[in-house]
Design a protein around this motif. Structure first.
Motif, short mmCIF file in Angstrom:
data_model
loop_
_atom_site.label_atom_id
_atom_site.label_comp_id
_atom_site.label_asym_id
_atom_site.label_seq_id
_atom_site.Cartn_x
_atom_site.Cartn_y
_atom_site.Cartn_z
N SER A 1 0.82 -1.23 0.00
CA SER A 1 0.00 0.00 0.00
C SER A 1 0.84 1.27 0.00
CB SER A 1 -0.94 0.00 1.21
OG SER A 1 -0.20 -0.06 2.42
N THR A 2 2.04 1.21 0.58
CA THR A 2 2.91 2.39 0.62
C THR A 2 4.01 2.32 -0.43
OG1 THR A 2 4.34 1.34 2.28
CG2 THR A 2 2.49 2.68 3.09
N CYS A 3 4.02 1.25 -1.19
CA CYS A 3 5.05 1.05 -2.22
C CYS A 3 4.36 0.54 -3.49
CB CYS A 3 6.09 0.05 -1.72
SG CYS A 3 7.53 -0.12 -2.78
N SER A 4 3.29 1.20 -3.86
CA SER A 4 2.48 0.76 -4.99
C SER A 4 3.29 0.78 -6.30
CB SER A 4 1.24 1.65 -5.14
OG SER A 4 0.46 1.24 -6.24
N GLY A 5 3.37 -0.37 -6.93
CA GLY A 5 4.08 -0.47 -8.20
C GLY A 5 5.59 -0.65 -8.08
N CYS A 6 6.13 -0.57 -6.88
CA CYS A 6 7.58 -0.74 -6.73
C CYS A 6 7.91 -2.19 -6.40
CB CYS A 6 8.13 0.21 -5.67
SG CYS A 6 7.77 -0.29 -3.97
N ALA A 7 9.15 -2.57 -6.70
CA ALA A 7 9.55 -3.97 -6.54
C ALA A 7 9.50 -4.41 -5.08
CB ALA A 7 10.95 -4.17 -7.10
N ALA A 8 9.81 -3.52 -4.15
CA ALA A 8 9.85 -3.90 -2.73
C ALA A 8 8.48 -4.29 -2.18
CB ALA A 8 10.44 -2.77 -1.90
N GLY A 9 7.43 -3.86 -2.84
CA GLY A 9 6.08 -4.19 -2.37
C GLY A 9 5.40 -5.27 -3.18
N SER A 10 6.18 -6.01 -3.99
CA SER A 10 5.58 -6.97 -4.91
C SER A 10 5.71 -8.41 -4.45
CB SER A 10 6.23 -6.84 -6.30
OG SER A 10 7.58 -7.25 -6.24
N VAL A 11 4.75 -9.21 -4.85
CA VAL A 11 4.78 -10.66 -4.68
C VAL A 11 4.28 -11.26 -5.99
CG1 VAL A 11 3.87 -12.65 -3.43
CG2 VAL A 11 4.28 -10.51 -2.21
N SER A 12 5.06 -12.15 -6.58
CA SER A 12 4.65 -12.74 -7.85
C SER A 12 5.24 -14.12 -8.01
CB SER A 12 5.10 -11.84 -9.02
OG SER A 12 6.52 -11.75 -9.06
N GLY A 13 4.64 -14.93 -8.87
CA GLY A 13 5.16 -16.26 -9.08
C GLY A 13 4.46 -16.98 -10.22
N LYS A 14 4.87 -18.23 -10.42
CA LYS A 14 4.24 -19.07 -11.44
C LYS A 14 4.19 -20.51 -10.95
CE LYS A 14 8.65 -19.21 -13.96
NZ LYS A 14 9.31 -18.88 -15.24
N VAL A 15 3.29 -21.28 -11.53
CA VAL A 15 3.06 -22.65 -11.06
C VAL A 15 2.66 -23.53 -12.24
CG1 VAL A 15 0.62 -22.19 -10.52
CG2 VAL A 15 1.82 -24.05 -9.35
N LEU A 16 3.02 -24.81 -12.14
CA LEU A 16 2.60 -25.83 -13.10
C LEU A 16 1.80 -26.87 -12.34
CD1 LEU A 16 2.85 -27.29 -15.91
CD2 LEU A 16 4.90 -28.37 -15.00
N PHE B 1 7.11 -24.50 -9.68
CA PHE B 1 6.70 -23.56 -8.63
C PHE B 1 7.82 -22.56 -8.40
CE2 PHE B 1 6.60 -22.27 -4.11
CZ PHE B 1 5.36 -21.64 -4.09
N ASP B 2 7.48 -21.28 -8.46
CA ASP B 2 8.46 -20.23 -8.22
C ASP B 2 7.72 -19.01 -7.67
OD1 ASP B 2 11.23 -19.03 -8.66
OD2 ASP B 2 9.97 -17.63 -9.79
N ILE B 3 8.25 -18.42 -6.60
CA ILE B 3 7.64 -17.24 -6.03
C ILE B 3 8.73 -16.28 -5.58
CG2 ILE B 3 7.41 -18.27 -3.72
CD1 ILE B 3 4.80 -16.61 -3.44
N ASP B 4 8.52 -14.99 -5.83
CA ASP B 4 9.49 -13.95 -5.46
C ASP B 4 8.81 -12.89 -4.59
OD1 ASP B 4 11.65 -15.00 -6.91
OD2 ASP B 4 10.90 -14.12 -8.77
N PHE B 5 9.55 -12.46 -3.56
CA PHE B 5 9.08 -11.42 -2.66
C PHE B 5 10.05 -10.24 -2.69
CE2 PHE B 5 7.61 -15.44 -1.00
CZ PHE B 5 6.32 -15.19 -0.52
N GLY B 6 9.50 -9.02 -2.84
CA GLY B 6 10.29 -7.83 -2.65
C GLY B 6 11.31 -7.53 -3.73
#
Length: 228
Positions: A52-67, A97-102
Motif C-alpha cells: 500500500s505504501t510502495c504501490s508499483g515498486c519492486a519492494a512491495g511486490s509478490v509474484s510467481g508461477k506454477v505448473l 513452482f516459483d515465487i518472489d518477494f520484494g
C-alpha cells in the motif's frame, strides 16, 4: 450376433476413450500475484515494504508461477484440498513452482532444500485458494521461516529455538481470477494460451473419433438393413 458385436465394440472403444480422457493429466502453467500487508523489524533489510505504501515498486511486490495438473482439481462442495506439486518431464523446477518477494528478491522454487512442507497448490470448492508451503531459509546470517497457508503467508525471524519475530505478512490473489496467463503445457511444443478450455491428448481425440465412427457405421448398417 454380428450387429451385437459391432455395437459392443463401438461402445467399448468410446468408453475407453472417455476413461482415457478422464485419466490423462492436463498440465497447465499459470501466473499468480499477491501483496505485503505488514512489515516489521528486519523487513527493510530483506527488501520488503508494504504494498500500500510502495504501490508499483519492486519492494512491495509478490509474484510467481506454477505448473499443475488441471485434471486433479476437485469439484465444488469438496472444501479445502491441497494437491502436491510434482516433477513433470521437461519442466524446470522454477516452472513447477516459483515465487518472489520484494526487491532483492527473495526467491523460492520447487526442489529447494529445507522445505518443511509442500509445495502444494490449494483449492477451496474447486477454486484456486493459494498454496501450502513451509520453508526455512538463511539471509544475512539469520534464519527465517516462510509459511504459506492458502491465501495468506508470513515470514518470521527464528531468533532461537523458542522465540521468533514477525518480519512480514501478506496475501495472494485467489479465486477464479487468481491464476492468470493460463497455458497448456507440453514440453515438446510452445505454450498455447488456454483460458477456459481443456485440451485432451491427440491419442484420446483419435479414440473418441473412432468410437463415434463405429456407432455411426452401426446405425447406418441398421438403416440399410431395414430399408432392404
Amino acid at each position: 450376433m454380428n450387429r451385437f458385436f459391432r455395437d459392443a465394440i463401438a461402445s467399448g472403444v468410446l468408453l475407453s476413450a472417455i476413461s482415457a480422457a478422464q485419466a490423462t493429466p492436463i498440465y497447465m502453467t499459470a501466473d499468480f500475484s499477491g501483496g505485503i500487508l505488514t512489515t516489521n523489524g528486519l523487513a527493510n533489510s530483506l527488501g520488503l515494504q508494504q504494498t500500500s505504501t510502495c504501490s508499483g515498486c519492486a519492494a512491495g511486490s509478490v509474484s510467481g508461477k506454477v505448473l499443475f495438473d488441471q485434471s486433479l482439481i476437485p469439484g465444488s462442495g469438496t472444501g479445502t484440498v491441497n494437491i502436491a506439486l510434482a516433477a513433470v518431464t521437461g519442466a524446470s523446477n522454477s516452472t513447477i513452482f516459483d515465487i518472489d518477494f520484494g526487491s532483492r528478491p527473495l526467491g523460492f522454487e520447487f526442489g529447494n532444500g529445507d522445505v518443511l512442507g509442500g509445495p502444494s497448490i490449494q483449492f477451496n470448492n474447486g477454486v484456486f485458494n493459494g498454496f501450502f508451503f513451509v520453508k526455512d531459509f538463511v539471509a544475512d546470517g539469520k534464519t527465517y521461516e516462510l509459511s504459506m497457508q492458502g491465501a495468506n503467508w508470513t515470514m518470521n525471524w527464528l531468533k532461537s529455538n523458542s522465540s521468533s519475530q514477525l518480519v512480514a505478512a501478506g496475501y495472494l490473489n485467489v479465486g477464479n481470477q487468481g491464476l492468470t496467463s493460463q497455458a497448456y503445457f507440453d514440453p515438446s511444443l510452445p505454450a498455447t494460451e488456454l483460458p477456459n478450455n481443456r485440451i485432451p491428448e491427440p491419442t484420446v481425440l483419435a479414440l473418441v473419433m473412432v468410437g463415434m465412427l463405429g456407432i455411426f457405421m452401426t446405425r447406418r448398417h441398421k438403416q440399410t438393413y431395414a430399408a432392404a
